[in-house]
Design a protein around this motif. Structure first.
Motif, PDB file in Angstrom:
ATOM      1  N   LEU A 116    -110.272  59.945 -27.338  1.00  0.00           N
ATOM      2  CA  LEU A 116    -111.759  60.226 -27.319  1.00  0.00           C
ATOM      3  C   LEU A 116    -112.132  60.099 -29.220  1.00  0.00           C
ATOM      4  CD1 LEU A 116    -113.746  62.798 -26.674  1.00  0.00           C
ATOM      5  CD2 LEU A 116    -112.668  64.896 -27.044  1.00  0.00           C
ATOM      6  N   GLY A 117    -111.068  60.283 -30.100  1.00  0.00           N
ATOM      7  CA  GLY A 117    -111.916  60.179 -31.349  1.00  0.00           C
ATOM      8  C   GLY A 117    -111.473  59.236 -31.559  1.00  0.00           C
ATOM      9  N   ARG A 143    -115.698  57.118 -30.762  1.00  0.00           N
ATOM     10  CA  ARG A 143    -116.434  58.103 -30.881  1.00  0.00           C
ATOM     11  C   ARG A 143    -116.756  57.016 -32.306  1.00  0.00           C
ATOM     12  NH1 ARG A 143    -121.460  59.132 -31.697  1.00  0.00           N
ATOM     13  NH2 ARG A 143    -121.832  61.001 -33.375  1.00  0.00           N
ATOM     14  N   GLN A 144    -115.757  57.050 -32.701  1.00  0.00           N
ATOM     15  CA  GLN A 144    -115.324  56.578 -34.535  1.00  0.00           C
ATOM     16  C   GLN A 144    -115.780  55.003 -33.860  1.00  0.00           C
ATOM     17  OE1 GLN A 144    -111.016  56.038 -35.384  1.00  0.00           O
ATOM     18  NE2 GLN A 144    -111.812  57.673 -36.697  1.00  0.00           N
ATOM     19  N   ASN A 145    -115.267  54.249 -32.667  1.00  0.00           N
ATOM     20  CA  ASN A 145    -115.756  52.931 -32.630  1.00  0.00           C
ATOM     21  C   ASN A 145    -117.642  52.689 -32.570  1.00  0.00           C
ATOM     22  OD1 ASN A 145    -113.536  51.577 -32.619  1.00  0.00           O
ATOM     23  ND2 ASN A 145    -113.467  51.686 -30.234  1.00  0.00           N
ATOM     24  N   VAL A 146    -118.394  53.860 -31.595  1.00  0.00           N
ATOM     25  CA  VAL A 146    -119.674  53.987 -31.582  1.00  0.00           C
ATOM     26  C   VAL A 146    -120.267  53.805 -32.732  1.00  0.00           C
ATOM     27  CG1 VAL A 146    -121.589  55.642 -30.753  1.00  0.00           C
ATOM     28  CG2 VAL A 146    -119.265  54.952 -28.820  1.00  0.00           C
ATOM     29  N   ILE A 147    -119.870  54.664 -33.598  1.00  0.00           N
ATOM     30  CA  ILE A 147    -120.695  54.584 -35.015  1.00  0.00           C
ATOM     31  C   ILE A 147    -120.608  53.721 -35.712  1.00  0.00           C
ATOM     32  CG2 ILE A 147    -120.319  55.545 -37.249  1.00  0.00           C
ATOM     33  CD1 ILE A 147    -119.036  58.528 -35.925  1.00  0.00           C
ATOM     34  N   LEU A 181    -115.341  67.089 -31.663  1.00  0.00           N
ATOM     35  CA  LEU A 181    -114.416  67.123 -30.665  1.00  0.00           C
ATOM     36  C   LEU A 181    -113.355  65.711 -30.856  1.00  0.00           C
ATOM     37  CD1 LEU A 181    -116.443  67.381 -26.741  1.00  0.00           C
ATOM     38  CD2 LEU A 181    -114.841  68.912 -27.889  1.00  0.00           C
ATOM     39  N   ALA A 182    -113.818  64.710 -31.626  1.00  0.00           N
ATOM     40  CA  ALA A 182    -113.325  63.120 -32.437  1.00  0.00           C
ATOM     41  C   ALA A 182    -112.228  63.682 -33.778  1.00  0.00           C
ATOM     42  CB  ALA A 182    -114.629  62.202 -32.426  1.00  0.00           C
ATOM     43  N   ILE A 237    -110.941  66.784 -33.764  1.00  0.00           N
ATOM     44  CA  ILE A 237    -109.912  67.848 -33.224  1.00  0.00           C
ATOM     45  C   ILE A 237    -109.055  66.347 -32.975  1.00  0.00           C
ATOM     46  CG2 ILE A 237    -109.734  69.090 -31.442  1.00  0.00           C
ATOM     47  CD1 ILE A 237    -112.230  70.532 -31.906  1.00  0.00           C
ATOM     48  N   ASP A 238    -109.408  65.740 -31.573  1.00  0.00           N
ATOM     49  CA  ASP A 238    -108.543  64.567 -31.252  1.00  0.00           C
ATOM     50  C   ASP A 238    -107.625  63.634 -32.464  1.00  0.00           C
ATOM     51  OD1 ASP A 238    -107.556  63.158 -29.394  1.00  0.00           O
ATOM     52  OD2 ASP A 238    -108.685  61.599 -29.442  1.00  0.00           O
ATOM     53  N   LEU A 239    -108.383  62.983 -34.092  1.00  0.00           N
ATOM     54  CA  LEU A 239    -107.462  62.451 -34.358  1.00  0.00           C
ATOM     55  C   LEU A 239    -107.059  63.397 -34.502  1.00  0.00           C
ATOM     56  CD1 LEU A 239    -110.913  60.133 -35.230  1.00  0.00           C
ATOM     57  CD2 LEU A 239    -108.849  59.824 -34.268  1.00  0.00           C
ATOM     58  N   THR A 240    -107.262  64.631 -35.463  1.00  0.00           N
ATOM     59  CA  THR A 240    -106.363  64.905 -36.131  1.00  0.00           C
ATOM     60  C   THR A 240    -104.957  65.661 -35.542  1.00  0.00           C
ATOM     61  OG1 THR A 240    -108.513  65.796 -38.206  1.00  0.00           O
ATOM     62  CG2 THR A 240    -106.702  67.203 -38.056  1.00  0.00           C
ATOM     63  N   LEU A 241    -105.096  66.158 -34.562  1.00  0.00           N
ATOM     64  CA  LEU A 241    -103.824  66.267 -34.260  1.00  0.00           C
ATOM     65  C   LEU A 241    -102.999  64.956 -33.531  1.00  0.00           C
ATOM     66  CD1 LEU A 241    -103.896  68.858 -32.348  1.00  0.00           C
ATOM     67  CD2 LEU A 241    -104.366  67.617 -30.372  1.00  0.00           C
ATOM     68  N   SER A 242    -103.917  64.345 -33.121  1.00  0.00           N
ATOM     69  CA  SER A 242    -102.767  63.324 -32.569  1.00  0.00           C
ATOM     70  C   SER A 242    -102.239  63.236 -34.410  1.00  0.00           C
ATOM     71  CB  SER A 242    -103.348  62.039 -32.370  1.00  0.00           C
ATOM     72  OG  SER A 242    -103.210  60.731 -32.457  1.00  0.00           O
ATOM     73  N   LEU A 243    -102.960  62.892 -35.659  1.00  0.00           N
ATOM     74  CA  LEU A 243    -102.581  62.686 -36.936  1.00  0.00           C
ATOM     75  C   LEU A 243    -101.170  63.588 -37.288  1.00  0.00           C
ATOM     76  CD1 LEU A 243    -105.410  60.803 -38.926  1.00  0.00           C
ATOM     77  CD2 LEU A 243    -103.141  59.631 -37.763  1.00  0.00           C
ATOM     78  N   SER A 244    -101.174  64.896 -36.848  1.00  0.00           N
ATOM     79  CA  SER A 244    -100.680  66.213 -37.202  1.00  0.00           C
ATOM     80  C   SER A 244     -99.414  65.733 -36.695  1.00  0.00           C
ATOM     81  CB  SER A 244    -101.012  67.565 -36.651  1.00  0.00           C
ATOM     82  OG  SER A 244    -102.680  66.988 -37.519  1.00  0.00           O
ATOM     83  N   GLY A 245     -99.366  65.310 -35.124  1.00  0.00           N
ATOM     84  CA  GLY A 245     -97.951  65.662 -34.637  1.00  0.00           C
ATOM     85  C   GLY A 245     -97.929  65.334 -33.175  1.00  0.00           C
TER      86      GLY A 245
END
Length: 435
Positions: free
Chosen positions: A8-9, A12-16, A411-412, A414-422
């Motif tokens: 998800l994250g 969204r980054q790719n779209v931008i 939502l993006a 949330i997804d990226l921060t969740l992943s980067l938090s392990g």
């Protein structure tokens, strides 16, 4: 939702970033402060924009409660963990038997019609496109039936998740009518707002002499209700004498706006006594300072819907709510709009979760501005959060598309921060993630 191979994250980054190749940058800013500033600029360029901005942005008194909400989030820091496989992330949660794509609900904000007449239809449709619940406000600018229809049309499943926020009126028959209509539109829950038995002291509105309901903005749930129509007819029939109004050019403009917001033809509304009577009836009945636990005790017999109490800040109130059989509490200080100097919601959430234990459903409202806030709230014991002002900022900037972009960005993040938090899922999160 994107597939696991297209998280998800990153999607969204790719779209931008792809749009950036052509020099196209987001019309809706991705950072909370710039989003707020862009919405303010957009509104202040419009007729009536000062009143709209004051109502949407302003808080109670000095704004100390709004500051406390943010300070509680800022004081807590995420401590990311490394070398954990987070390729299988799952943001979904289950609430009241429905699986949601993320622990995010779109909060009810009354009088959003200050921004655009179809505000509720636009917000509801944008939420439905993403599978997120919209909590329809009692102070909505479109009847709940119309908003539900717009949401179902926008949903990929045909049945969009929605809740209904109930302001407990002085008229018990009107309360029952609202509940019955919420059940008829297949609301997933009934959210009873406890903290607005009176309007708080709101200098942003007071200094402009502006209350949207006096112009018929935000009372569409009432003017579309059969019981409310009876109350208006009774008022007209008994010729209740209303407060005299000083005749000025602004008073004439107010009457015109009132007529535009009332159901029916403009010219008919200008002539009909029901137009002003509807506003006065609303002002006389919408808030109920006598609301007590005795009223709440009757609610289980009056609805089949799960009951959520919104506005709970004290642990003792939370315990009593669950002892009385409610299904969830929503920790909220109304976005800092009711009591100046109140406790920040994240601090209140920690105390309430400690008091009620791990099992009861506890939601967080007020103060959420980005994805990291959602993760902090979940780590502090929330089962889900609501997003308030930011989605209206998106609406002010770019209408329905703007709401959607705010939700996509949240939502993006949330997804990226969740992943980067392990972390892969909410089951792996607790207070140990925070310093």
């Amino acid at each position: 939702m994107p597939s696991p191979s297209d998280p998800l994250g990153r999607a969204r980054q790719n779209v931008i970033y792809r749009a950036g190749i052509s020099g196209i940058t987001p019309k809706v800013p991705t950072e909370a402060g710039r989003l707020e500033a862009a919405a303010r600029r957009a509104l202040l360029r419009r007729p009536g924009g000062r009143r709209a901005w004051a109502y949407i942005y302003g808080g109670a008194g000095s704004g100390a409660t709004m500051d406390a909400n943010r300070e509680a989030f800022d004081r807590r820091r995420i401590v990311p963990r490394m070398l954990r496989d987070t390729s299988g992330r799952d943001l979904s949660v289950e609430l009241f038997g429905r699986r949601l794509p993320a622990p995010v609900l779109v909060a009810p904000i009354g009088a959003a019609g200050l921004i655009t007449r179809d505000a509720d239809l636009d917000v509801g449709a944008a939420a439905a496109e993403r599978g997120l619940p919209y909590i329809l406000s009692s102070q909505g600018s479109s009847p709940m039936e119309a908003t539900a229809a717009a949401m179902d049309s926008a949903s990929t499943t045909g049945s969009a998740p929605r809740w209904f926020q109930l302001y407990w009126s002085k008229d018990e028959a009107l309360v029952d009518s609202f509940i019955g209509r919420a059940e008829a539109i297949d609301a997933d829950a009934l959210v009873v707002t406890l903290d607005t038995t009176l309007l708080g002291w709101r200098p942003w509105d007071l200094d402009l002499g502006s209350l949207p309901f006096t112009r018929g903005v935000g009372i569409a749930q009432y003017t579309s209700d059969p019981r409310f129509a009876e109350l208006v007819a009774e008022r007209v029939a008994t010729d209740v004498e209303d407060e005299p109004v000083t005749v000025t050019p602004q008073a004439v403009r107010t009457m015109l706006e009132m007529a535009r917001n009332h159901p029916g033809r403009l010219l008919d509304n200008l002539r009909a006594p029901e137009t002003r009577a509807a506003v006065q009836t609303f002002l006389d009945t919408f808030s109920n300072p006598a609301l007590s636990w005795d009223n709440l005790a009757t609610l289980r017999e009056r609805t089949r819907l799960p009951i959520v109490l919104k506005g709970v800040l004290h642990p003792d109130d939370a315990r009593r709510a669950f002892d009385n059989g409610v299904d969830a509490v929503m920790v909220s200080n109304h976005g800092g709009r009711q009591v100046d100097g109140s406790i920040g919601t994240l601090d209140a959430l920690v105390r309430i979760r400690e008091a009620v234990g791990a099992e009861p459903t506890v939601l967080l409202d007020s103060g959420i501005r980005g994805g990291a806030d959602v993760i902090k709230a979940m780590a502090c014991g929330a089962d889900a959060v609501t997003l308030g002002r930011p989605h209206l900022y998106g609406l002010a900037i770019a209408g329905r598309r703007g709401v959607g972009e705010v939700l996509d960005n949240l939502l993006a993040e949330i997804d990226l921060t969740l992943s980067l938090s392990g972390v892969n899922s909410w089951d792996e999160i607790d207070g140990s993630l925070l310093s």
